[in-house]
Design a protein around this motif. Structure first.
Motif, PDB file in Angstrom:
ATOM      1  N   LEU A 202     -49.442 -47.590 -51.552  1.00  0.00           N
ATOM      2  CA  LEU A 202     -49.199 -48.745 -50.679  1.00  0.00           C
ATOM      3  C   LEU A 202     -48.065 -48.464 -49.701  1.00  0.00           C
ATOM      4  N   ILE A 203     -47.031 -47.783 -50.141  1.00  0.00           N
ATOM      5  CA  ILE A 203     -45.929 -47.436 -49.244  1.00  0.00           C
ATOM      6  C   ILE A 203     -46.418 -46.465 -48.157  1.00  0.00           C
ATOM      7  N   GLU A 204     -47.276 -45.512 -48.538  1.00  0.00           N
ATOM      8  CA  GLU A 204     -47.840 -44.599 -47.538  1.00  0.00           C
ATOM      9  C   GLU A 204     -48.629 -45.378 -46.487  1.00  0.00           C
ATOM     10  N   GLU A 205     -49.369 -46.405 -46.920  1.00  0.00           N
ATOM     11  CA  GLU A 205     -50.092 -47.230 -45.959  1.00  0.00           C
ATOM     12  C   GLU A 205     -49.119 -47.946 -45.034  1.00  0.00           C
ATOM     13  N   HIS A 206     -48.021 -48.448 -45.566  1.00  0.00           N
ATOM     14  CA  HIS A 206     -47.017 -49.101 -44.716  1.00  0.00           C
ATOM     15  C   HIS A 206     -46.511 -48.123 -43.649  1.00  0.00           C
ATOM     16  N   GLU A 207     -46.243 -46.889 -44.054  1.00  0.00           N
ATOM     17  CA  GLU A 207     -45.752 -45.884 -43.109  1.00  0.00           C
ATOM     18  C   GLU A 207     -46.789 -45.586 -42.030  1.00  0.00           C
ATOM     19  N   LYS A 208     -48.061 -45.497 -42.410  1.00  0.00           N
ATOM     20  CA  LYS A 208     -49.118 -45.275 -41.425  1.00  0.00           C
ATOM     21  C   LYS A 208     -49.176 -46.450 -40.445  1.00  0.00           C
ATOM     22  N   PHE A 209     -49.033 -47.665 -40.963  1.00  0.00           N
ATOM     23  CA  PHE A 209     -49.051 -48.849 -40.100  1.00  0.00           C
ATOM     24  C   PHE A 209     -47.882 -48.803 -39.124  1.00  0.00           C
ATOM     25  N   ARG A 210     -46.702 -48.467 -39.624  1.00  0.00           N
ATOM     26  CA  ARG A 210     -45.521 -48.379 -38.750  1.00  0.00           C
ATOM     27  C   ARG A 210     -45.732 -47.347 -37.651  1.00  0.00           C
ATOM     28  N   ALA A 211     -46.302 -46.200 -38.006  1.00  0.00           N
ATOM     29  CA  ALA A 211     -46.531 -45.142 -37.020  1.00  0.00           C
ATOM     30  C   ALA A 211     -47.521 -45.594 -35.947  1.00  0.00           C
ATOM     31  N   LYS A 212     -48.590 -46.273 -36.358  1.00  0.00           N
ATOM     32  CA  LYS A 212     -49.548 -46.799 -35.385  1.00  0.00           C
ATOM     33  C   LYS A 212     -48.874 -47.782 -34.441  1.00  0.00           C
ATOM     34  N   MET A 213     -48.110 -48.696 -35.001  1.00  0.00           N
ATOM     35  CA  MET A 213     -47.462 -49.717 -34.172  1.00  0.00           C
ATOM     36  C   MET A 213     -46.435 -49.090 -33.230  1.00  0.00           C
ATOM     37  N   ALA A 214     -45.733 -48.070 -33.682  1.00  0.00           N
ATOM     38  CA  ALA A 214     -44.752 -47.404 -32.819  1.00  0.00           C
ATOM     39  C   ALA A 214     -45.443 -46.714 -31.655  1.00  0.00           C
ATOM     40  N   SER A 215     -46.578 -46.063 -31.913  1.00  0.00           N
ATOM     41  CA  SER A 215     -47.293 -45.395 -30.817  1.00  0.00           C
ATOM     42  C   SER A 215     -47.836 -46.417 -29.827  1.00  0.00           C
ATOM     43  N   TRP A 216     -48.307 -47.559 -30.314  1.00  0.00           N
ATOM     44  CA  TRP A 216     -48.782 -48.609 -29.410  1.00  0.00           C
ATOM     45  C   TRP A 216     -47.635 -49.185 -28.583  1.00  0.00           C
ATOM     46  N   ARG A 217     -46.507 -49.391 -29.220  1.00  0.00           N
ATOM     47  CA  ARG A 217     -45.348 -49.934 -28.500  1.00  0.00           C
ATOM     48  C   ARG A 217     -44.952 -48.989 -27.363  1.00  0.00           C
ATOM     49  N   LYS A 218     -44.932 -47.688 -27.649  1.00  0.00           N
ATOM     50  CA  LYS A 218     -44.602 -46.705 -26.607  1.00  0.00           C
ATOM     51  C   LYS A 218     -45.657 -46.711 -25.506  1.00  0.00           C
ATOM     52  N   ALA A 219     -46.919 -46.707 -25.907  1.00  0.00           N
ATOM     53  CA  ALA A 219     -47.997 -46.688 -24.918  1.00  0.00           C
ATOM     54  C   ALA A 219     -47.958 -47.921 -24.026  1.00  0.00           C
TER      55      ALA A 219
ATOM     56  N   ARG B 122     -54.816 -53.766 -22.040  1.00  0.00           N
ATOM     57  CA  ARG B 122     -55.850 -54.583 -22.695  1.00  0.00           C
ATOM     58  C   ARG B 122     -56.605 -53.762 -23.742  1.00  0.00           C
ATOM     59  N   ASN B 123     -56.900 -52.502 -23.426  1.00  0.00           N
ATOM     60  CA  ASN B 123     -57.593 -51.640 -24.402  1.00  0.00           C
ATOM     61  C   ASN B 123     -56.734 -51.422 -25.643  1.00  0.00           C
ATOM     62  N   ILE B 124     -55.466 -51.162 -25.446  1.00  0.00           N
ATOM     63  CA  ILE B 124     -54.572 -50.964 -26.593  1.00  0.00           C
ATOM     64  C   ILE B 124     -54.438 -52.253 -27.394  1.00  0.00           C
ATOM     65  N   LEU B 125     -54.327 -53.369 -26.717  1.00  0.00           N
ATOM     66  CA  LEU B 125     -54.235 -54.648 -27.430  1.00  0.00           C
ATOM     67  C   LEU B 125     -55.496 -54.909 -28.245  1.00  0.00           C
ATOM     68  N   SER B 126     -56.649 -54.513 -27.737  1.00  0.00           N
ATOM     69  CA  SER B 126     -57.893 -54.638 -28.506  1.00  0.00           C
ATOM     70  C   SER B 126     -57.836 -53.784 -29.768  1.00  0.00           C
ATOM     71  N   GLU B 127     -57.295 -52.569 -29.642  1.00  0.00           N
ATOM     72  CA  GLU B 127     -57.132 -51.705 -30.815  1.00  0.00           C
ATOM     73  C   GLU B 127     -56.198 -52.345 -31.841  1.00  0.00           C
ATOM     74  N   ILE B 128     -55.124 -52.939 -31.356  1.00  0.00           N
ATOM     75  CA  ILE B 128     -54.154 -53.579 -32.252  1.00  0.00           C
ATOM     76  C   ILE B 128     -54.798 -54.723 -33.011  1.00  0.00           C
ATOM     77  N   VAL B 129     -55.553 -55.554 -32.304  1.00  0.00           N
ATOM     78  CA  VAL B 129     -56.225 -56.685 -32.948  1.00  0.00           C
ATOM     79  C   VAL B 129     -57.190 -56.188 -34.022  1.00  0.00           C
ATOM     80  N   ALA B 130     -57.975 -55.164 -33.711  1.00  0.00           N
ATOM     81  CA  ALA B 130     -58.913 -54.616 -34.691  1.00  0.00           C
ATOM     82  C   ALA B 130     -58.170 -54.061 -35.898  1.00  0.00           C
ATOM     83  N   PHE B 131     -57.069 -53.375 -35.661  1.00  0.00           N
ATOM     84  CA  PHE B 131     -56.245 -52.832 -36.748  1.00  0.00           C
ATOM     85  C   PHE B 131     -55.722 -53.951 -37.646  1.00  0.00           C
ATOM     86  N   LEU B 132     -55.176 -54.989 -37.037  1.00  0.00           N
ATOM     87  CA  LEU B 132     -54.619 -56.090 -37.822  1.00  0.00           C
ATOM     88  C   LEU B 132     -55.703 -56.839 -38.590  1.00  0.00           C
ATOM     89  N   ASP B 133     -56.852 -57.031 -37.964  1.00  0.00           N
ATOM     90  CA  ASP B 133     -57.949 -57.757 -38.616  1.00  0.00           C
ATOM     91  C   ASP B 133     -58.584 -56.964 -39.746  1.00  0.00           C
TER      92      ASP B 133
END
Length: 103
Positions: free
Chosen positions: A30-47, A57-68
């Motif tokens: 579960l902690i590894e999953e948290h780290e993967k989530f953090r890494a995804k969110m950091a790359s989106w924030r930079k992008a 808009r494309n990145i925001l669509s990816e974020i929504v799909a990830f969260l859902d």
């Protein structure tokens, strides 16, 4: 929200049967999953800080799909299996509250 799972995991998610300071395989997963989530969110924030509106808009669509999908599935695993297993040893109220915040 991302900072919620930093030091708290180290303090709260111990497997008492494995000795002081050691975490169970389920906790580590579960902690590894948290780290993967953090890494995804950091790359989106930079992008998002580096691009124009159509790309955003494309990145925001990816974020929504990830969260859902990924985050919801992860939270359900913790809610249904992990937190109940911790309850005899630790208070899980804050953990459930964190999941309520992300839903």
């Amino acid at each position: 929200m991302m900072e919620f799972f930093g030091e708290r995991e180290d303090m709260l998610h111990r497997d008492e049967s494995e000795g002081v300071g050691e975490m169970s395989p389920a906790t580590l997963h579960l902690i590894e999953e948290h780290e993967k989530f953090r890494a995804k969110m950091a790359s989106w924030r930079k992008a998002l800080s580096d691009i124009h509106s159509a790309e955003q808009r494309n990145i925001l669509s990816e974020i929504v799909a990830f969260l859902d999908n990924d985050v919801e599935f992860h939270a359900r695993k913790e809610d249904e299996a992990y937190f109940p297993a911790l309850e005899p040893y630790h208070s899980t109220m804050l953990m459930y509250e964190a999941h309520d915040l992300i839903r």
